[in-house]
Design an enzyme around this catalytic site. Structure first.
Site, PDB file in Angstrom:
ATOM      1  N   LYS A 177      -0.184  -3.137   2.716  1.00 61.63           N
ATOM      2  CA  LYS A 177      -0.439  -3.178   4.214  1.00 61.63           C
ATOM      3  C   LYS A 177      -1.578  -2.768   4.755  1.00 61.63           C
ATOM      4  O   LYS A 177      -2.305  -1.669   4.238  1.00 61.63           O
ATOM      5  CB  LYS A 177       0.860  -2.433   4.962  1.00 61.63           C
ATOM      6  CG  LYS A 177       0.863  -2.582   6.367  1.00 61.63           C
ATOM      7  CD  LYS A 177       1.886  -1.572   7.051  1.00 61.63           C
ATOM      8  CE  LYS A 177       2.114  -1.932   8.601  1.00 61.63           C
ATOM      9  NZ  LYS A 177       3.276  -0.989   9.195  1.00 61.63           N
ATOM     10  N   GLU A 183      11.214  -3.393   4.296  1.00 66.03           N
ATOM     11  CA  GLU A 183      10.123  -2.598   4.219  1.00 66.03           C
ATOM     12  C   GLU A 183      10.738  -1.190   3.354  1.00 66.03           C
ATOM     13  O   GLU A 183      11.724  -0.732   4.047  1.00 66.03           O
ATOM     14  CB  GLU A 183       9.492  -2.121   5.458  1.00 66.03           C
ATOM     15  CG  GLU A 183       8.500  -1.019   5.500  1.00 66.03           C
ATOM     16  CD  GLU A 183       7.933  -0.612   6.837  1.00 66.03           C
ATOM     17  OE1 GLU A 183       6.732  -0.077   6.899  1.00 66.03           O
ATOM     18  OE2 GLU A 183       8.686  -0.871   7.875  1.00 66.03           O
ATOM     19  N   CYS A 215       5.854  -4.835   9.260  1.00 64.05           N
ATOM     20  CA  CYS A 215       6.632  -4.043  10.491  1.00 64.05           C
ATOM     21  C   CYS A 215       5.558  -3.968  11.674  1.00 64.05           C
ATOM     22  O   CYS A 215       5.255  -5.359  12.228  1.00 64.05           O
ATOM     23  CB  CYS A 215       6.652  -2.377  10.124  1.00 64.05           C
ATOM     24  SG  CYS A 215       7.562  -1.396  11.518  1.00 64.05           S
TER      25      CYS A 215
END
Length: 526
Positions: free
Chosen positions: A350, A285, A402
């Site tokens: 995301k 990430e 994440c």
């Protein structure tokens, strides 16, 4: 009159059941049971502890007034989350530069909020179904806990499903139920097991109920062992050779302009070392600490040339966005070995953002937060709910970033097309706390639920390759520069959870509670 009966219930129970234990004694046991429960999760892995800890909590509710049960549930929650999510303080203070008092206050408020869920469970259970017995412990307590645990994953901002009970069982025989029922269904079975254990301990060995409870426990675990043997998915093509570059970039240095060139060079050089022997290389990430479109064209060209020369695909954690539109996305960039300089890269943006870390909710109320906490790139925009899958190494990939790994329904969006999963994360915010191991355990559950292997690439660890049964194939070290290499077998097919998600379990537990309320109403009116 009814209120007096409820208030005196705990007193009557203590006088009628052997050795007396004070209110405060039971309160202390509830707190202790909660504080011990995090030991059932990673990194400790004492999964067997979950049943006695929960059974002890249930026992402290027995005979208590609804208010007292709520208080004991709250104390249980304070112990559980006060220990289990203590890493929030580390994230805010050590890495977010928040003053100690502000980090402690925020962590305390979060713990109090999370503790309200077991408190509400205890209140509702003792308010509507105070009589001990099989119905209370084996149906109603599991149903209430499951509903509220599921609501915790949605209520308040984007939800916080950390330490759901099912995660503790990734290495136990009960894990075999995860492809059938998911983490919340597994949590319901854990609560069922705790109820059976309580019935067993209270019944006495010579009573039929004790033997029934023992048989139920044995059946529960043997059923999980049997379910684990079921094959829901099948191989899809050849194994993929994967390399994951772990840059171990210090969190406080990561976003400094003067370290950008060094960071990019590290990832490029480490990738070059393994490119010839890899089908896919993954960077974690925000490995690129800059909007990808703002990168030096020479670096982008060098990366593309490296991919073409070695015939290796890349998945790279990189933000993107537009300063003009004020839209910024945390994303994963796909670079194909067959791409040309004119080919636009594929992006995954995301969808499920972390409150305060990636966006500021209710800005008019929480602007104070950012006055105390310094989190770079903390104003992202959520990506579209429906996005085309990225492809890598000739396979469609289910990407998560994440915090998204904590939501099973987010992972299911990629099914049935995706043949393997990739989760990129920056767990450097957690330091040397419990969180990195807990996060890895959550990722393992996602693989187990949907029958897909996962490559989990992180900045500081724990990077890992996970098979379709949630087992760790390769695990990298923490806080070192490393390249984790191994193979994953892509899979196709769908588990029951992958097909239906949480819906069947939620229908069952809501039906149990509805029927119990209807029966209670009938009994009260007759």
């Amino acid at each position: 009159m009814q209120k007096n009966k409820e208030v005196d219930a705990d007193t009557r129970f203590r006088h009628g059941h052997g050795k007396r234990l004070s209110h405060w004694g039971r309160d202390t046991l509830a707190l202790l049971a909660g504080a011990l429960l995090p030991l059932a999760f990673a990194p400790f892995g004492w999964f067997w502890l979950v049943l006695p800890a929960l059974a002890l909590m249930l026992w402290t509710w027995q005979g208590a007034s609804p208010r007292r049960a709520a208080w004991r549930g709250f104390l249980f929650g304070l112990g559980l989350y006060g220990v289990g999510v203590s890493w929030v303080y580390i994230s805010l203070h050590d890495y977010g530069s928040a003053p100690a008092f502000f980090a402690a206050l925020t962590t305390t408020l979060l713990t109090i909020y999370l503790a309200l869920y077991p408190a509400l469970t205890g209140y509702l259970l003792n308010r509507f179904w105070p009589q001990p017995g099989v119905l209370r412990w084996l149906l109603l307590a599991p149903a209430l806990w499951t509903v509220l645990d599921w609501l915790r994953s949605w209520i308040l901002l984007s939800g916080f499903p950390w330490l759901a009970l099912g995660y503790s069982q990734t290495d136990s025989w009960l894990a075999g139920y995860a492809p059938l029922f998911g983490v919340y269904g597994l949590g319901a079975l854990v609560m069922l097991g705790a109820g059976l254990l309580l019935l067993l301990l209270q019944a006495g060995w010579r009573k039929p109920r004790a033997w029934g409870a023992l048989a139920g426990l044995v059946a529960l675990y043997l059923g999980g062992k049997w379910a684990a043997q079921l094959e829901w998915v099948m191989p899809a093509g050849q194994p993929i050779r994967i390399s994951m570059v772990q840059g171990n970039i210090e969190q406080k240095q990561k976003w400094l302009p003067e370290t950008l060139e060094q960071t990019l060079q590290l990832y490029l050089e480490r990738s070059q070392e393994v490119a010839a022997s890899s089908d896919l290389i993954i960077w974690p990430e925000t490995a690129v600490p800059l909007f990808y479109q703002d990168l030096n064209p020479a670096f982008s060209a060098a990366l593309l040339e490296q991919a073409r020369d070695s015939q290796t695909d890349y998945l790279i954690g990189a933000p993107s966005g537009s300063w003009e539109k004020r839209e910024f996305y945390n994303g994963v960039l796909a670079i194909s070995a067959d791409a040309t300089p004119d080919s636009p890269p594929g992006f995954y943006q995301k969808r499920r953002l972390l409150p305060f870390g990636e966006y500021l909710p209710l800005r008019f109320l929480f602007n104070l937060f950012h006055r105390f906490v310094d989190i770079p790139m903390a104003d992202f925009t959520p990506g579209a709910a429906e996005q085309p899958l990225l492809h890598a190494a000739g396979q469609p990939v289910g990407i998560s970033i994440c915090f998204e790994a904590a939501f099973g329904n987010e992972i299911r969006r990629a099914l049935p097309q995706a043949s393997f999963l990739v989760n990129v994360s920056n767990d450097g915010w957690f330091g040397r706390s419990l969180a990195a191991d807990q996060h890895l355990q959550i990722a393992r559950m996602r693989s187990l639920e949907v029958g897909r292997p996962m490559a989990r690439s992180t900045n500081t660890g724990i990077s890992a390759l996970i098979d379709e049964h949630g087992r760790i194939i390769q695990r990298g070290p923490q806080f070192v520069v490393d390249v984790l290499r191994g193979e994953l077998q892509p899979m196709h097919g769908r588990t029951p959870y992958g097909r239906y998600g949480d819906t069947p379990v939620l229908l069952v537990v809501f039906a149990i509670l509805f029927l119990a309320l209807v029966q209670r109403q009938k009994s009260g009116s007759s």
